[in-house]
Write an enzyme that holds these catalytic residues in place. Sequence first.
Site, PDB file in Angstrom:
ATOM      1  N   SER A 266       0.664  36.370  46.898  1.00 30.53           N
ATOM      2  CA  SER A 266       0.535  36.571  45.448  1.00 30.53           C
ATOM      3  C   SER A 266       0.325  35.237  44.728  1.00 30.53           C
ATOM      4  O   SER A 266      -0.369  35.177  43.704  1.00 30.53           O
ATOM      5  CB  SER A 266       1.738  37.332  44.878  1.00 30.53           C
ATOM      6  OG  SER A 266       2.900  36.547  44.937  1.00 30.53           O
ATOM      7  N   ASN A 267       0.897  34.170  45.248  1.00 26.96           N
ATOM      8  CA  ASN A 267       0.645  32.848  44.633  1.00 26.96           C
ATOM      9  C   ASN A 267      -0.769  32.370  44.927  1.00 26.96           C
ATOM     10  O   ASN A 267      -1.412  31.757  44.074  1.00 26.96           O
ATOM     11  CB  ASN A 267       1.671  31.826  45.120  1.00 26.96           C
ATOM     12  CG  ASN A 267       2.988  31.964  44.395  1.00 26.96           C
ATOM     13  OD1 ASN A 267       3.108  31.558  43.246  1.00 26.96           O
ATOM     14  ND2 ASN A 267       3.961  32.601  45.034  1.00 26.96           N
TER      15      ASN A 267
ATOM     16  N   LEU B 145       6.928  24.021  58.845  1.00 25.80           N
ATOM     17  CA  LEU B 145       7.012  22.613  58.432  1.00 25.80           C
ATOM     18  C   LEU B 145       5.685  21.942  58.765  1.00 25.80           C
ATOM     19  O   LEU B 145       5.080  22.220  59.811  1.00 25.80           O
ATOM     20  CB  LEU B 145       8.117  21.903  59.225  1.00 25.80           C
ATOM     21  CG  LEU B 145       9.514  21.903  58.633  1.00 25.80           C
ATOM     22  CD1 LEU B 145      10.450  21.121  59.545  1.00 25.80           C
ATOM     23  CD2 LEU B 145       9.512  21.288  57.242  1.00 25.80           C
ATOM     24  N   ILE B 146       5.242  21.077  57.888  1.00 24.01           N
ATOM     25  CA  ILE B 146       3.984  20.356  58.121  1.00 24.01           C
ATOM     26  C   ILE B 146       4.280  19.163  59.049  1.00 24.01           C
ATOM     27  O   ILE B 146       5.235  18.417  58.834  1.00 24.01           O
ATOM     28  CB  ILE B 146       3.401  19.870  56.773  1.00 24.01           C
ATOM     29  CG1 ILE B 146       3.100  21.061  55.854  1.00 24.01           C
ATOM     30  CG2 ILE B 146       2.149  19.018  56.994  1.00 24.01           C
ATOM     31  CD1 ILE B 146       2.077  22.044  56.350  1.00 24.01           C
TER      32      ILE B 146
ATOM     33  N   HIS C 242       8.546  26.424  45.810  1.00 30.15           N
ATOM     34  CA  HIS C 242       9.763  26.930  46.446  1.00 30.15           C
ATOM     35  C   HIS C 242      10.583  27.707  45.411  1.00 30.15           C
ATOM     36  O   HIS C 242      10.752  27.242  44.288  1.00 30.15           O
ATOM     37  CB  HIS C 242      10.571  25.760  47.015  1.00 30.15           C
ATOM     38  CG  HIS C 242      11.792  26.215  47.745  1.00 30.15           C
ATOM     39  ND1 HIS C 242      11.742  26.722  49.023  1.00 30.15           N
ATOM     40  CD2 HIS C 242      13.094  26.286  47.354  1.00 30.15           C
ATOM     41  CE1 HIS C 242      12.966  27.071  49.401  1.00 30.15           C
ATOM     42  NE2 HIS C 242      13.808  26.812  48.416  1.00 30.15           N
TER      43      HIS C 242
HETATM   44  C1  GRF Z   1       7.049  32.432  47.043  1.00 24.50           C
HETATM   45  O1  GRF Z   1       8.231  32.901  46.456  1.00 24.50           O
HETATM   46  C2  GRF Z   1       7.106  30.937  47.258  1.00 24.50           C
HETATM   47  O2  GRF Z   1       7.923  30.272  46.355  1.00 24.50           O
HETATM   48  C3  GRF Z   1       7.712  30.833  48.635  1.00 24.50           C
HETATM   49  O3  GRF Z   1       7.202  31.909  49.350  1.00 24.50           O
HETATM   50  C4  GRF Z   1       6.889  32.978  48.452  1.00 24.50           C
HETATM   51  C5  GRF Z   1       5.465  33.399  48.743  1.00 24.50           C
HETATM   52  O4  GRF Z   1       5.111  34.564  48.065  1.00 24.50           O
HETATM   53  N1  GRF Z   1       7.419  29.535  49.210  1.00 24.50           N
HETATM   54  P1  GRF Z   1       3.580  35.031  48.035  1.00 24.50           P
HETATM   55  O5  GRF Z   1       3.122  35.167  49.484  1.00 24.50           O
HETATM   56  O6  GRF Z   1       2.822  33.982  47.294  1.00 24.50           O
HETATM   57  O7  GRF Z   1       3.577  36.354  47.339  1.00 24.50           O
END
Ligand code: GRF
Length: 196
Positions: free
Chosen positions: A13-14, A92-93, A109
Amino acid sequence: MKNIAVFASGTGSNFQAIVDASESGTLEAKVTLLVCDRPGVKAIERAEKHGIPTFVFSSKEYRNKEAFETEILKKLKEAKAEFIALAGYMRLIGPTLLSQFQGKMVNIHPSLLPAFPGKDAIGQALEAGVSETGVTVHFVDNGMDTGPIIEQATVPVDENDTAEILQQKIHKIEHELYPKVIQDVLHTPTEKGEFV
Ligand code: GRF
């Protein structure tokens, strides 16, 4: 126009919020690659819908992290990616990628770091009984959610919040914050007159 790659392991979703901001022009960058370490997840479908090239891999098919990160570097080069946004990438990268992209790689995060790093930050916050949690965007270093913080936003935790409700509230804030911060990082000149 800067080319960016997004790394995701799940729903994406991000990733979608970044793509939408790019398409609408509020984020002056083009998403030229999705890197995904989990075949079959929704993020891949989202990329395909928008005609964004993907590199999907399974870590089991490589000797070690260095081997798959070397392959990722090749794909980044082909995509002419200058910047990486991690968006729910659950690894982890390693030094292979960091040596090329440190200072040009950010992560989001779901907590107010340094509180609740690592897995299940939302569950950790509920368990701790805090009245406020939030979202952090930070540069990536070799630690787990430890890099320099760029921006944070708070999210109130209500007494009746379940993990699901709190996650929805956090996602809403993430989708607004992440594209904005990427835009700022990419387009705010540094002392050297170029981005990070
Ligand atoms: C988000 O809450 C982000 O902060 C964390 O993982 C989640 C990913 O969600 N690192 P999406 O796959 O972007 O919906």
